[in-house]
Design an enzyme around this catalytic site. Structure first.
Site, PDB file in Angstrom:
ATOM      1  N   SER A   1     -52.072  51.612  78.084  1.00 48.78           N
ATOM      2  CA  SER A   1     -51.625  51.140  79.405  1.00 48.78           C
ATOM      3  C   SER A   1     -52.171  52.063  80.501  1.00 48.78           C
ATOM      4  CB  SER A   1     -50.105  51.047  79.415  1.00 48.78           C
ATOM      5  OG  SER A   1     -49.667  50.297  80.514  1.00 48.78           O
TER       6      SER A   1
ATOM      7  N   ASP B   1     -48.183  40.229  75.868  1.00 46.51           N
ATOM      8  CA  ASP B   1     -47.891  41.388  76.721  1.00 46.51           C
ATOM      9  C   ASP B   1     -47.473  40.897  78.111  1.00 46.51           C
ATOM     10  OD1 ASP B   1     -48.173  43.606  78.474  1.00 46.51           O
ATOM     11  OD2 ASP B   1     -49.646  44.525  77.130  1.00 46.51           O
TER      12      ASP B   1
ATOM     13  N   HIS C   1     -46.406  44.777  74.598  1.00 48.50           N
ATOM     14  CA  HIS C   1     -46.887  46.019  75.210  1.00 48.50           C
ATOM     15  C   HIS C   1     -46.325  47.272  74.521  1.00 48.50           C
ATOM     16  CE1 HIS C   1     -49.065  47.715  78.616  1.00 48.50           C
ATOM     17  NE2 HIS C   1     -48.065  48.537  78.890  1.00 48.50           N
TER      18      HIS C   1
END
Lengths: 280, 280
Positions: free
Chosen positions: B149, B225, B258
């Site tokens: 991320s 996600d 995620h």
């Protein structure tokens, strides 16, 4: 046998879920996690139970246990229950990490004020298996059990009392003789009372002394475990097996401690060892 | 370059440590974790850097990343830094999870009051590598980098700016074009000011548009996600590579979100992919 889904995450090709349900045994809402590997429609998979140690919930092993890759490879469902009843109505021992909430010791308590809610033996042996059978693609004819520390004690005692149900038993740094060590004397004394005869069915060494047997037992114990000498006393299990003329694989792992860094190191091997026995 | 040992645990045959040191770049005490696999006396091992995402410290990947088995197998050191300076002297944005502490975005801030402490670019590019070289059996001629991320953004931008230092770059659900998305516009705008030209060296897509290249890039992105559409926009990296006539392996993984349940699923594959390039 309805359960509520708290979360699901795709992981290692399967689904890691966290669920809750109302337990008649504990009189509380109980939370547990289940990993179901990818599988063919309609297939039923064997089940490996993992019982956690003092202070833990389902979450510790779910996050740190590193079991999913191995369970996916071998097609094994992994179930991780909580370690005690929870909630404001449940009596607790404040400031004691080794008794009360987070420390159910997998017994059915007989003493007050614990007897009403602290029924983790019946919860694990009867109620939760029914919920698993009803809600997951589980082949309940193929089950094995493992656990860590207090949960290793749980795995050994539940497995030894139910050898027909569990094809294999393993444990990471288990409390093997709770009747003989501070953690166990405190917990069994307060949950079950002062009659030590009533403790024996909750003590792996005593169960073996009293005739319980299982042909497939695997234990891993770290030599750098701070609890080894006073609380775990792995050699007592070896002595009991020797005296009973029965066999167990008990391995001392050099330099490993009591943490999930140890458990996760040998988890894949335990899953594979159980899987071999679950495929028979 | 002295470091303090916070903890060490034997795991997967090696040592998982957590350490701290005084950083001249950030003007604070910084904490990081290092896994060193078992190795021959005097051997030097290649290094894989892992940069974490928003709100994380070194601890998230250390506990949940499932990298140790693969690093042990391939003989790779794994370094996980923190994501920002910490401590009471460090300005923060209260109640904002995506700016300030835990959200350093791997930049050297130029705006006040951030410029004094928020120097994560220089910390990761220069200071921490010196501490690693001085204190661990690391072959600094063989390094690769990955991240998740915000840390995937860090890995891509640091890797693209330093292709001679990092043999390969990978990322899990990276922010590929921070200049174009809310997380990045907020962070770069406040750390670097309103001149968007100064943002381009902290934006993987802009770096590629401006001529940066790397022959070994691997990205995994989950299709479930929640941040994909608004914040991550993986397709922008693919478009930039296409337009530049350069190649990257960008994989969409069906059903993954995620979380670390996603990262841990593909971690072993990333470690193996880097290891192949680190052994050349």
């Amino acid at each position: 046998m309805t359960i509520e889904t708290i979360s699901t995450n795709r992981s290692h090709g399967g689904i890691q879920g966290v669920y809750s349900h109302t337990s008649a045994e504990t009189g509380t809402t109980m939370t547990f996690s289940v990993f179901v590997p990818e599988h063919a429609d309609g297939a039923k998979l064997p089940v490996l139970w993992y019982l956690s140690g003092l202070t833990c919930t389902h979450a510790n092993v779910t996050e740190k246990g590193e079991y999913r890759a191995a369970c996916a490879e071998h097609g094994v469902i992994f179930v991780a229950p909580d370690t005690s009843p929870r909630g404001d109505d449940v009596p607790d021992a404040e400031d004691e990490y080794d008794f009360g909430k987070g420390a159910g010791f997998y017994v059915d308590a007989t003493e007050q004020p614990w007897a009403a809610h602290y029924r983790m033996r019946s919860y694990i042996e009867h109620e939760l298996p029914e919920a698993i059978a009803a809600n997951f693609p589980a082949d309940m004819a193929r089950q094995s059990i493992t656990g860590h520390s207090m949960g290793g004690h749980g795995a050994l005692t539940i497995g030894l009392r139910n050898p027909e149900r569990f094809r294999s038993i393993s444990a990471f740094s288990p409390i093997v003789a709770p009747s003989e060590v501070p953690w166990g004397e405190k917990a069994l004394g307060r949950y079950l009372g002062t009659d030590r005869a009533s403790w024996r069915e909750y003590d792996a060494v005593a169960l073996i002394e009293d005739g319980a047997r299982h042909d497939h037992i695997l234990v891993d114990q770290g030599t750098a475990d701070d609890f080894l000498v006073e609380q775990l006393r792995t050699h007592r299990l070896a002595e009991a097996c020797d005296a009973a003329g029965t066999d167990a694989t008990i391995r001392l792992q050099a330099g490993y401690d009591h943490s999930y860094y140890f458990i996760s190191t040998f988890m894949a091997e335990h899953v594979a060892w159980h899987a071999e026995r679950l495929k028979l």
